[in-house]
Write a protein that holds these residues in place. Structure first.
Motif, PDB file in Angstrom:
ATOM      1  N   TYR A   1     106.470  27.860  41.555  1.00  0.00           N
ATOM      2  CA  TYR A   1     105.258  28.702  41.543  1.00  0.00           C
ATOM      3  C   TYR A   1     105.569  30.125  41.079  1.00  0.00           C
ATOM      4  CZ  TYR A   1     101.348  31.438  43.464  1.00  0.00           C
ATOM      5  OH  TYR A   1     100.298  32.303  43.628  1.00  0.00           O
ATOM      6  N   VAL A   2     104.754  30.594  40.133  1.00  0.00           N
ATOM      7  CA  VAL A   2     104.885  31.970  39.654  1.00  0.00           C
ATOM      8  C   VAL A   2     103.486  32.566  39.534  1.00  0.00           C
ATOM      9  CG1 VAL A   2     105.625  33.476  37.769  1.00  0.00           C
ATOM     10  CG2 VAL A   2     106.984  31.455  38.346  1.00  0.00           C
ATOM     11  N   PRO A   3     103.187  33.658  40.237  1.00  0.00           N
ATOM     12  CA  PRO A   3     101.877  34.295  40.078  1.00  0.00           C
ATOM     13  C   PRO A   3     101.762  34.947  38.710  1.00  0.00           C
ATOM     14  CG  PRO A   3     103.282  35.637  41.482  1.00  0.00           C
ATOM     15  CD  PRO A   3     104.028  34.364  41.222  1.00  0.00           C
ATOM     16  N   SER A   4     100.587  34.856  38.108  1.00  0.00           N
ATOM     17  CA  SER A   4     100.357  35.474  36.796  1.00  0.00           C
ATOM     18  C   SER A   4      99.747  36.855  37.000  1.00  0.00           C
ATOM     19  CB  SER A   4      99.430  34.589  35.962  1.00  0.00           C
ATOM     20  OG  SER A   4      99.975  33.294  35.799  1.00  0.00           O
ATOM     21  N   GLY A   5     100.582  37.818  37.251  1.00  0.00           N
ATOM     22  CA  GLY A   5     100.107  39.170  37.480  1.00  0.00           C
ATOM     23  C   GLY A   5      99.619  39.372  38.900  1.00  0.00           C
TER      24      GLY A   5
ATOM     25  N   ARG B   1      95.692  34.030  39.348  1.00  0.00           N
ATOM     26  CA  ARG B   1      96.131  32.899  38.540  1.00  0.00           C
ATOM     27  C   ARG B   1      97.608  32.631  38.816  1.00  0.00           C
ATOM     28  NH1 ARG B   1      94.082  31.810  32.537  1.00  0.00           N
ATOM     29  NH2 ARG B   1      95.203  29.902  33.157  1.00  0.00           N
ATOM     30  N   TRP B   2      98.033  31.381  38.576  1.00  0.00           N
ATOM     31  CA  TRP B   2      99.422  31.014  38.818  1.00  0.00           C
ATOM     32  C   TRP B   2      99.841  29.864  37.903  1.00  0.00           C
ATOM     33  CZ3 TRP B   2     100.196  25.943  40.277  1.00  0.00           C
ATOM     34  CH2 TRP B   2      99.094  25.259  40.808  1.00  0.00           C
ATOM     35  N   THR B   3     101.148  29.702  37.774  1.00  0.00           N
ATOM     36  CA  THR B   3     101.714  28.571  37.044  1.00  0.00           C
ATOM     37  C   THR B   3     102.879  28.009  37.845  1.00  0.00           C
ATOM     38  OG1 THR B   3     103.248  29.975  35.800  1.00  0.00           O
ATOM     39  CG2 THR B   3     101.097  29.534  34.795  1.00  0.00           C
ATOM     40  N   SER B   4     103.199  26.742  37.582  1.00  0.00           N
ATOM     41  CA  SER B   4     104.375  26.113  38.179  1.00  0.00           C
ATOM     42  C   SER B   4     105.056  25.298  37.089  1.00  0.00           C
ATOM     43  CB  SER B   4     103.983  25.228  39.366  1.00  0.00           C
ATOM     44  OG  SER B   4     103.304  24.055  38.915  1.00  0.00           O
ATOM     45  N   THR B   5     106.051  24.518  37.472  1.00  0.00           N
ATOM     46  CA  THR B   5     106.763  23.731  36.467  1.00  0.00           C
ATOM     47  C   THR B   5     105.896  22.622  35.882  1.00  0.00           C
ATOM     48  OG1 THR B   5     107.663  22.353  38.254  1.00  0.00           O
ATOM     49  CG2 THR B   5     109.031  24.181  37.461  1.00  0.00           C
ATOM     50  N   THR B   6     104.853  22.201  36.604  1.00  0.00           N
ATOM     51  CA  THR B   6     104.016  21.095  36.122  1.00  0.00           C
ATOM     52  C   THR B   6     102.529  21.425  36.055  1.00  0.00           C
ATOM     53  OG1 THR B   6     103.797  20.199  38.379  1.00  0.00           O
ATOM     54  CG2 THR B   6     105.623  19.364  37.031  1.00  0.00           C
ATOM     55  N   GLU B   7     102.087  22.499  36.715  1.00  0.00           N
ATOM     56  CA  GLU B   7     100.658  22.787  36.829  1.00  0.00           C
ATOM     57  C   GLU B   7     100.375  24.248  36.489  1.00  0.00           C
ATOM     58  OE1 GLU B   7      98.035  20.835  38.808  1.00  0.00           O
ATOM     59  OE2 GLU B   7      99.260  19.053  38.513  1.00  0.00           O
TER      60      GLU B   7
ATOM     61  N   ALA C   1      91.204  25.877  41.407  1.00  0.00           N
ATOM     62  CA  ALA C   1      91.137  25.006  40.236  1.00  0.00           C
ATOM     63  C   ALA C   1      92.531  24.878  39.662  1.00  0.00           C
ATOM     64  CB  ALA C   1      90.183  25.567  39.188  1.00  0.00           C
ATOM     65  N   SER C   2      92.921  23.660  39.300  1.00  0.00           N
ATOM     66  CA  SER C   2      94.253  23.447  38.744  1.00  0.00           C
ATOM     67  C   SER C   2      94.264  22.180  37.911  1.00  0.00           C
ATOM     68  CB  SER C   2      95.310  23.354  39.860  1.00  0.00           C
ATOM     69  OG  SER C   2      95.053  22.236  40.701  1.00  0.00           O
ATOM     70  N   GLY C   3      95.258  22.105  37.036  1.00  0.00           N
ATOM     71  CA  GLY C   3      95.421  20.936  36.191  1.00  0.00           C
ATOM     72  C   GLY C   3      96.820  20.887  35.635  1.00  0.00           C
ATOM     73  N   PRO C   4      97.188  19.764  35.044  1.00  0.00           N
ATOM     74  CA  PRO C   4      98.546  19.630  34.503  1.00  0.00           C
ATOM     75  C   PRO C   4      98.780  20.544  33.316  1.00  0.00           C
ATOM     76  CG  PRO C   4      97.167  17.773  33.823  1.00  0.00           C
ATOM     77  CD  PRO C   4      96.374  18.561  34.824  1.00  0.00           C
ATOM     78  N   GLY C   5      99.993  21.073  33.225  1.00  0.00           N
ATOM     79  CA  GLY C   5     100.356  21.910  32.090  1.00  0.00           C
ATOM     80  C   GLY C   5      99.415  23.081  31.901  1.00  0.00           C
ATOM     81  N   THR C   6      98.888  23.190  30.699  1.00  0.00           N
ATOM     82  CA  THR C   6      97.977  24.294  30.366  1.00  0.00           C
ATOM     83  C   THR C   6      96.527  23.826  30.277  1.00  0.00           C
ATOM     84  OG1 THR C   6      98.366  23.932  27.993  1.00  0.00           O
ATOM     85  CG2 THR C   6      99.782  25.531  29.123  1.00  0.00           C
ATOM     86  N   ALA C   7      96.200  22.699  30.933  1.00  0.00           N
ATOM     87  CA  ALA C   7      94.841  22.148  30.858  1.00  0.00           C
ATOM     88  C   ALA C   7      93.796  23.150  31.328  1.00  0.00           C
ATOM     89  CB  ALA C   7      94.753  20.860  31.682  1.00  0.00           C
ATOM     90  N   LEU C   8      94.166  24.010  32.278  1.00  0.00           N
ATOM     91  CA  LEU C   8      93.210  24.978  32.806  1.00  0.00           C
ATOM     92  C   LEU C   8      92.735  25.951  31.737  1.00  0.00           C
ATOM     93  CD1 LEU C   8      91.744  26.219  35.287  1.00  0.00           C
ATOM     94  CD2 LEU C   8      93.770  27.627  35.643  1.00  0.00           C
ATOM     95  N   ASP C   9      93.593  26.249  30.770  1.00  0.00           N
ATOM     96  CA  ASP C   9      93.236  27.245  29.753  1.00  0.00           C
ATOM     97  C   ASP C   9      91.950  26.873  29.012  1.00  0.00           C
ATOM     98  OD1 ASP C   9      95.498  28.629  30.451  1.00  0.00           O
ATOM     99  OD2 ASP C   9      96.700  27.941  28.746  1.00  0.00           O
ATOM    100  N   ALA C  10      91.723  25.582  28.815  1.00  0.00           N
ATOM    101  CA  ALA C  10      90.556  25.135  28.051  1.00  0.00           C
ATOM    102  C   ALA C  10      89.253  25.306  28.813  1.00  0.00           C
ATOM    103  CB  ALA C  10      90.731  23.674  27.633  1.00  0.00           C
TER     104      ALA C  10
END
Length: 222
Positions: free
Chosen positions: A143-147, A164-170, A195-204
């Motif tokens: 887990y890494v917070p995005s700002g 917002r956040w990211t991890s190795t898979t989500e 809200a979350s999804g695999p990889g960068t799915a959230l960006d869309a």
């Protein structure tokens, strides 16, 4: 000394359990064979075929223009058109138990969960508790917070914070909005949106998620 035995007379009838030749098939009793096959086939259908068919049927309960989804006793949101409502009710429904405290929607592999919860004090405290749970989960590995968290206000005047956040898979987003008391029976609370999804799915679909968060309002403000 030899003990005496009682010998039953032979009445000439067949032995107990004897099956006539014309009722046999491959050595089995045809009178019980067919019912046994029927039971076996029904068991196979119930245990294998029906679950497979059920799993193959796609869920379809899309949000239509104008739909509103209540979350808890006082909050209502306007989800994006086309998203699938997989849990919860619409404001036009008439649930026996009243509005659900939770709603869930999905689109493009992204799941958005909305929960009405009791207030735990400062919004930042609740946000930290939610992100700590994500960090401890399997999806939150790395887990890494995005700002830093960003403050916002919904169209209904609810103030909140977003992270917002990211991890190795989500990748995901968390928002916590303060919900004021709206009546004598309603204590202050919070609306937690994840809200979350695999990889960068959230960006869309992040714009859809942001619009849902910002649409939050209370019944009294509608």
């Amino acid at each position: 000394m030899t003990s005496a035995r009682t010998v039953l007379p032979d009445d000439g009838g067949p032995p107990s359990g004897w099956v006539p030749v014309e009722s046999r098939w491959l050595g089995l009793d045809r009178r019980t064979l067919v019912p046994g096959i029927v039971v076996a086939v029904v068991g196979i259908i119930m245990s294998g075929v029906l679950p497979s068919v059920s799993g193959a049927i796609a869920w379809s309960d899309p949000i239509a223009p104008g739909d509103r989804v209540p979350v808890g006793p006082s909050v209502v949101v306007a989800p994006p058109v086309g998203w699938q409502l997989t849990s919860g009710t619409r404001s036009t429904d008439d649930p026996v138990t009243g509005p659900a405290a939770r709603a869930e929607l999905t689109d493009g592999g992204v799941t958005m969960e909305l929960d009405a919860e009791a207030s735990a004090g400062e919004l930042g405290t609740t946000l930290e508790a939610v992100t700590d749970d994500i960090r401890a989960s399997a999806d939150g590995a790395g887990y890494v917070p995005s700002g830093d968290p960003v403050r916002l206000s919904s169209s209904g005047g609810l103030s909140g914070v977003v992270q917002r956040w990211t991890s190795t898979t989500e990748s995901g987003i968390v928002a916590v909005l303060a919900v004021p008391a709206t009546g004598g029976d309603t204590a202050p609370g919070v609306l937690v949106v994840q809200a979350s999804g695999p990889g960068t799915a959230l960006d869309a679909v992040v714009g859809d998620v942001d619009a849902t968060i910002r649409s939050a309002t209370t019944d009294s403000a509608r």
